[in-house]
Design a protein around this motif. Sequence first.
Motif, mmCIF file in Angstrom:
data_model
loop_
_atom_site.group_PDB
_atom_site.id
_atom_site.type_symbol
_atom_site.label_atom_id
_atom_site.label_comp_id
_atom_site.label_asym_id
_atom_site.label_seq_id
_atom_site.Cartn_x
_atom_site.Cartn_y
_atom_site.Cartn_z
ATOM 1 N N ASN A 1 0.815 -1.213 0.000
ATOM 2 C CA ASN A 1 0.000 0.000 0.000
ATOM 3 C C ASN A 1 0.849 1.264 0.000
ATOM 4 O O ASN A 1 0.448 2.268 -0.571
ATOM 5 N N LEU A 2 2.009 1.204 0.624
ATOM 6 C CA LEU A 2 2.915 2.351 0.594
ATOM 7 C C LEU A 2 3.322 2.649 -0.847
ATOM 8 O O LEU A 2 3.323 3.807 -1.267
ATOM 9 N N GLU A 3 3.631 1.620 -1.605
ATOM 10 C CA GLU A 3 3.999 1.813 -3.010
ATOM 11 C C GLU A 3 2.824 2.348 -3.822
ATOM 12 O O GLU A 3 3.003 3.219 -4.676
ATOM 13 N N ILE A 4 1.632 1.878 -3.535
ATOM 14 C CA ILE A 4 0.437 2.372 -4.223
ATOM 15 C C ILE A 4 0.226 3.849 -3.912
ATOM 16 O O ILE A 4 -0.045 4.653 -4.801
ATOM 17 N N ILE A 5 0.358 4.208 -2.652
ATOM 18 C CA ILE A 5 0.172 5.609 -2.250
ATOM 19 C C ILE A 5 1.208 6.492 -2.928
ATOM 20 O O ILE A 5 0.881 7.580 -3.415
ATOM 21 N N LYS A 6 2.450 6.035 -2.993
ATOM 22 C CA LYS A 6 3.496 6.821 -3.661
ATOM 23 C C LYS A 6 3.121 7.087 -5.113
ATOM 24 O O LYS A 6 3.273 8.208 -5.612
ATOM 25 N N ARG A 7 2.641 6.057 -5.812
ATOM 26 C CA ARG A 7 2.242 6.230 -7.218
ATOM 27 C C ARG A 7 1.054 7.175 -7.332
ATOM 28 O O ARG A 7 1.009 8.031 -8.223
ATOM 29 N N GLN A 8 0.085 7.038 -6.438
ATOM 30 C CA GLN A 8 -1.092 7.881 -6.502
ATOM 31 C C GLN A 8 -0.771 9.347 -6.211
ATOM 32 O O GLN A 8 -1.392 10.237 -6.777
ATOM 33 N N VAL A 9 0.188 9.581 -5.340
ATOM 34 C CA VAL A 9 0.600 10.964 -5.056
ATOM 35 C C VAL A 9 1.186 11.586 -6.318
ATOM 36 O O VAL A 9 0.873 12.732 -6.664
ATOM 37 N N VAL A 10 2.018 10.834 -7.031
ATOM 38 C CA VAL A 10 2.609 11.340 -8.275
ATOM 39 C C VAL A 10 1.515 11.631 -9.299
ATOM 40 O O VAL A 10 1.509 12.694 -9.931
ATOM 41 N N ILE A 11 0.582 10.709 -9.450
ATOM 42 C CA ILE A 11 -0.516 10.907 -10.395
ATOM 43 C C ILE A 11 -1.367 12.101 -9.981
ATOM 44 O O ILE A 11 -1.754 12.923 -10.813
ATOM 45 N N GLY A 12 -1.643 12.213 -8.693
ATOM 46 C CA GLY A 12 -2.429 13.343 -8.200
ATOM 47 C C GLY A 12 -1.758 14.679 -8.460
ATOM 48 O O GLY A 12 -2.427 15.683 -8.709
ATOM 49 N N ASP A 13 -0.435 14.709 -8.427
ATOM 50 C CA ASP A 13 0.296 15.944 -8.707
ATOM 51 C C ASP A 13 0.169 16.355 -10.174
ATOM 52 O O ASP A 13 0.295 17.526 -10.507
ATOM 53 N N MET A 14 -0.094 15.398 -11.041
ATOM 54 C CA MET A 14 -0.251 15.702 -12.466
ATOM 55 C C MET A 14 -1.578 16.394 -12.749
ATOM 56 O O MET A 14 -1.703 17.115 -13.731
ATOM 57 N N TYR A 15 -2.572 16.147 -11.916
ATOM 58 C CA TYR A 15 -3.911 16.656 -12.144
ATOM 59 C C TYR A 15 -4.379 17.469 -10.950
ATOM 60 O O TYR A 15 -5.267 17.073 -10.212
ATOM 61 N N ARG A 16 -3.791 18.596 -10.779
ATOM 62 C CA ARG A 16 -4.151 19.443 -9.643
ATOM 63 C C ARG A 16 -5.512 20.082 -9.841
ATOM 64 O O ARG A 16 -5.910 20.396 -10.949
ATOM 65 N N THR A 17 -6.183 20.298 -8.731
ATOM 66 C CA THR A 17 -7.469 20.974 -8.737
ATOM 67 C C THR A 17 -7.395 22.134 -7.758
ATOM 68 O O THR A 17 -6.452 22.251 -6.984
ATOM 69 N N GLU A 18 -8.418 22.960 -7.801
ATOM 70 C CA GLU A 18 -8.455 24.076 -6.866
ATOM 71 C C GLU A 18 -8.705 23.539 -5.459
ATOM 72 O O GLU A 18 -9.333 22.507 -5.272
ATOM 73 N N LYS A 19 -8.218 24.288 -4.483
ATOM 74 C CA LYS A 19 -8.439 23.885 -3.094
ATOM 75 C C LYS A 19 -9.912 24.027 -2.748
ATOM 76 O O LYS A 19 -10.617 24.878 -3.279
ATOM 77 N N LEU A 20 -10.354 23.187 -1.830
ATOM 78 C CA LEU A 20 -11.722 23.262 -1.345
ATOM 79 C C LEU A 20 -11.850 24.416 -0.361
ATOM 80 O O LEU A 20 -10.856 24.895 0.189
ATOM 81 N N VAL A 21 -13.054 24.844 -0.116
ATOM 82 C CA VAL A 21 -13.311 25.933 0.823
ATOM 83 C C VAL A 21 -12.726 25.608 2.188
ATOM 84 O O VAL A 21 -12.127 26.466 2.834
ATOM 85 N N ILE A 22 -12.882 24.379 2.622
ATOM 86 C CA ILE A 22 -12.402 23.969 3.945
ATOM 87 C C ILE A 22 -10.880 24.094 4.078
ATOM 88 O O ILE A 22 -10.356 24.279 5.153
ATOM 89 N N GLU A 23 -10.167 23.987 2.970
ATOM 90 C CA GLU A 23 -8.711 24.081 2.992
ATOM 91 C C GLU A 23 -8.215 25.515 3.041
ATOM 92 O O GLU A 23 -7.079 25.757 3.408
ATOM 93 N N ASN A 24 -9.046 26.462 2.670
ATOM 94 C CA ASN A 24 -8.632 27.856 2.615
ATOM 95 C C ASN A 24 -8.866 28.607 3.917
ATOM 96 O O ASN A 24 -8.664 29.795 3.983
ATOM 97 N N ILE A 25 -9.270 27.896 4.956
ATOM 98 C CA ILE A 25 -9.505 28.530 6.253
ATOM 99 C C ILE A 25 -8.165 28.744 6.951
ATOM 100 O O ILE A 25 -7.468 27.801 7.277
ATOM 101 N N HIS A 26 -7.801 29.978 7.175
ATOM 102 C CA HIS A 26 -6.573 30.326 7.905
ATOM 103 C C HIS A 26 -6.761 31.545 8.723
ATOM 104 O O HIS A 26 -7.252 32.507 8.443
#
Length: 88
Positions: free
Chosen positions: A63-88
């Motif tokens: 699963n660690l190897e799967i997560i590593k691959r998914q993180v790389v793939i996720g970095d290729m397809y960035r999206t805008e942050k959600l409202v909940i993430e912009n709370i500071h």
Amino acid sequence: MAAGIPKSQILSLYKALMKETNKFKNYNFRCYALRRVRDAFQANKSLSDPKLIKKEFQYGKQNLEIIKRQVVIGDMYRTEKLVIENIH
């Protein structure tokens, strides 16, 4: 030592999974993966059968190897942050 696997290696795997999971840019993926890692380790902390411990340890490494691959793939397809993430 659990099934020939030192507790330090199990702890190291847990830390590696948590660290890698925190790299998900997508809030929902990150929260889900963090929860799954915590829950899996919590559910398996009382295992005493050496074969089951070894099996779960190998599953965690896969699963660690799967997560590593998914993180790389996720970095290729960035999206805008959600409202909940912009709370500071």
